[in-house]
Scaffold this motif. Sequence first.
Motif, short mmCIF file in Angstrom:
data_model
loop_
_atom_site.label_atom_id
_atom_site.label_comp_id
_atom_site.label_asym_id
_atom_site.label_seq_id
_atom_site.Cartn_x
_atom_site.Cartn_y
_atom_site.Cartn_z
N TRP A 184 8.91 15.49 -5.83
CA TRP A 184 10.16 15.14 -6.50
C TRP A 184 9.96 14.02 -7.53
O TRP A 184 10.82 13.81 -8.40
CB TRP A 184 11.21 14.70 -5.48
N ALA A 185 8.82 13.31 -7.42
CA ALA A 185 8.54 12.22 -8.36
C ALA A 185 7.18 12.44 -9.02
O ALA A 185 6.49 11.47 -9.36
CB ALA A 185 8.56 10.88 -7.63
N ALA A 186 6.81 13.69 -9.23
CA ALA A 186 5.52 13.99 -9.85
C ALA A 186 5.44 13.33 -11.23
O ALA A 186 6.40 13.38 -12.02
CB ALA A 186 5.34 15.50 -9.97
N GLY A 187 4.31 12.70 -11.50
CA GLY A 187 4.11 12.04 -12.78
C GLY A 187 4.80 10.69 -12.91
O GLY A 187 4.75 10.07 -13.98
N ARG A 188 5.41 10.21 -11.83
CA ARG A 188 6.19 8.97 -11.91
C ARG A 188 5.62 7.87 -11.00
O ARG A 188 6.33 6.94 -10.65
CB ARG A 188 7.65 9.23 -11.53
N GLN A 189 4.35 7.98 -10.64
CA GLN A 189 3.79 6.98 -9.73
C GLN A 189 3.91 5.57 -10.32
O GLN A 189 4.36 4.64 -9.64
CB GLN A 189 2.32 7.28 -9.42
N ARG A 190 3.51 5.40 -11.58
CA ARG A 190 3.56 4.06 -12.17
C ARG A 190 4.99 3.53 -12.20
O ARG A 190 5.24 2.37 -11.86
CB ARG A 190 2.97 4.07 -13.58
N GLU A 191 5.92 4.35 -12.60
CA GLU A 191 7.32 3.93 -12.68
C GLU A 191 7.83 3.41 -11.33
O GLU A 191 8.45 2.34 -11.24
CB GLU A 191 8.18 5.10 -13.14
N LEU A 219 -3.20 1.79 -9.35
CA LEU A 219 -2.61 3.08 -9.01
C LEU A 219 -3.63 4.02 -8.39
O LEU A 219 -3.29 4.83 -7.53
CB LEU A 219 -2.00 3.71 -10.26
N GLU A 220 -4.87 3.91 -8.82
CA GLU A 220 -5.89 4.81 -8.28
C GLU A 220 -6.03 4.64 -6.77
O GLU A 220 -6.11 5.62 -6.03
CB GLU A 220 -7.23 4.55 -8.96
N ARG A 221 -6.02 3.39 -6.31
CA ARG A 221 -6.16 3.12 -4.88
C ARG A 221 -4.81 3.00 -4.17
O ARG A 221 -4.76 2.90 -2.96
CB ARG A 221 -6.96 1.84 -4.66
N GLY A 222 -3.73 2.97 -4.93
CA GLY A 222 -2.42 2.86 -4.32
C GLY A 222 -2.12 1.47 -3.79
O GLY A 222 -1.52 1.33 -2.73
N VAL A 223 -2.53 0.44 -4.53
CA VAL A 223 -2.38 -0.94 -4.07
C VAL A 223 -1.60 -1.76 -5.10
O VAL A 223 -1.84 -1.64 -6.31
CB VAL A 223 -3.75 -1.61 -3.83
N ILE A 224 -0.66 -2.57 -4.61
CA ILE A 224 0.04 -3.54 -5.44
C ILE A 224 -0.31 -4.92 -4.91
O ILE A 224 -0.21 -5.18 -3.70
CB ILE A 224 1.57 -3.35 -5.37
N GLU A 225 -0.74 -5.81 -5.78
CA GLU A 225 -1.03 -7.19 -5.39
C GLU A 225 0.06 -8.11 -5.92
O GLU A 225 0.32 -8.14 -7.12
CB GLU A 225 -2.39 -7.65 -5.94
N PHE A 266 0.83 -1.19 0.00
CA PHE A 266 0.00 0.00 0.00
C PHE A 266 0.87 1.25 0.00
O PHE A 266 1.81 1.37 0.79
CB PHE A 266 -0.91 0.02 1.23
N GLY A 267 0.54 2.17 -0.89
CA GLY A 267 1.24 3.44 -0.95
C GLY A 267 0.25 4.56 -1.22
O GLY A 267 -0.96 4.36 -1.17
N PRO A 268 0.75 5.75 -1.54
CA PRO A 268 -0.15 6.87 -1.82
C PRO A 268 -1.04 6.58 -3.03
O PRO A 268 -0.62 5.94 -3.99
CB PRO A 268 0.81 8.03 -2.10
N THR A 269 -2.26 7.06 -2.98
CA THR A 269 -3.17 6.91 -4.10
C THR A 269 -2.73 7.81 -5.25
O THR A 269 -1.88 8.69 -5.09
CB THR A 269 -4.60 7.28 -3.69
N ALA A 270 -3.34 7.60 -6.41
CA ALA A 270 -3.00 8.43 -7.57
C ALA A 270 -3.28 9.90 -7.29
O ALA A 270 -2.51 10.79 -7.68
CB ALA A 270 -3.79 7.96 -8.79
N ALA A 271 -4.38 10.17 -6.58
CA ALA A 271 -4.74 11.56 -6.29
C ALA A 271 -3.75 12.22 -5.33
O ALA A 271 -3.55 13.43 -5.37
CB ALA A 271 -6.15 11.61 -5.70
#
Length: 260
Positions: free
Chosen positions: A53-60, A83-89, A40-45
């Motif tokens: 410092w990593a704006a626009g790089r959430q997916r990366e 990415l919307e919910r900030g979850v990796i399975e 779990f991390g920050p949501t897309a919003a």
Amino acid sequence: MPTIEITQSGRGGSIYYREQQHVAAFDWQFALPPTLALIFGPTAAAWDGQHPWAAGRQREIYEAVATAAARRRADGAPFALDLERGVIEIAHPRTPNVPRAIQRRRTPAPSPERIEEISVAALREAVNDRLSIDRRLVAAAALHRIDPSFDLERVLARAIRALDRPANGLGRALTLAESHDTPAVRQALLWASWNATDCAPACAALLLKLTGADARAPDDMRRRVLAHLGAHSSYFERRDAFDALRALVGMELDEGGWQE
């Protein structure tokens, strides 16, 4: 070059993505089959605001974290991002001796709804963990991110009151308390300040900060109060220090509020 650190405490832990002086923190928990773990991390919003410092790089960055976690802890298992919910399975590793093509058909990328269903079930189990305060708080914070109506305040306040040693959730509890400052959380910090544990001084220090009393109190008085709230002070030293703390923050201990 970015580095990724994975730590474990019980059935969960933290992941730190570091890039020069910048850090993005994630929480992870073991999950229910067919999922091995959830991260779990920050949501897309929230991503760009929390990590400019990593704006626009959430997916990366999510892909880097997922790849590292799957490679180190799950033998290269497949993973899916929401990415919307900030979850990796992270799925369970592939079954040995089964052709890779068949395995791919057996482990399709789950839908966001499926990720949420699995994650909520696993987190609701973890939030009731009786042994690890840290695990309860990781799960509660993640549930609150998925469902903002989840009562994080109740879980956090109970966890703060139950703090017994710094290694069992103190740092996470204080971080959450500072970002979810409510009257109930402040009462829990006051309660924890009276408990004869090694966590009491840190809880009192945060309470002083949240109420603004740390800026008003003379430095020597604040240091004396915090020094005498520790587990190794005598009852009389702790009592006098606690009375001084109550006066500084302008609060009384609401003992009736601790009925479950």
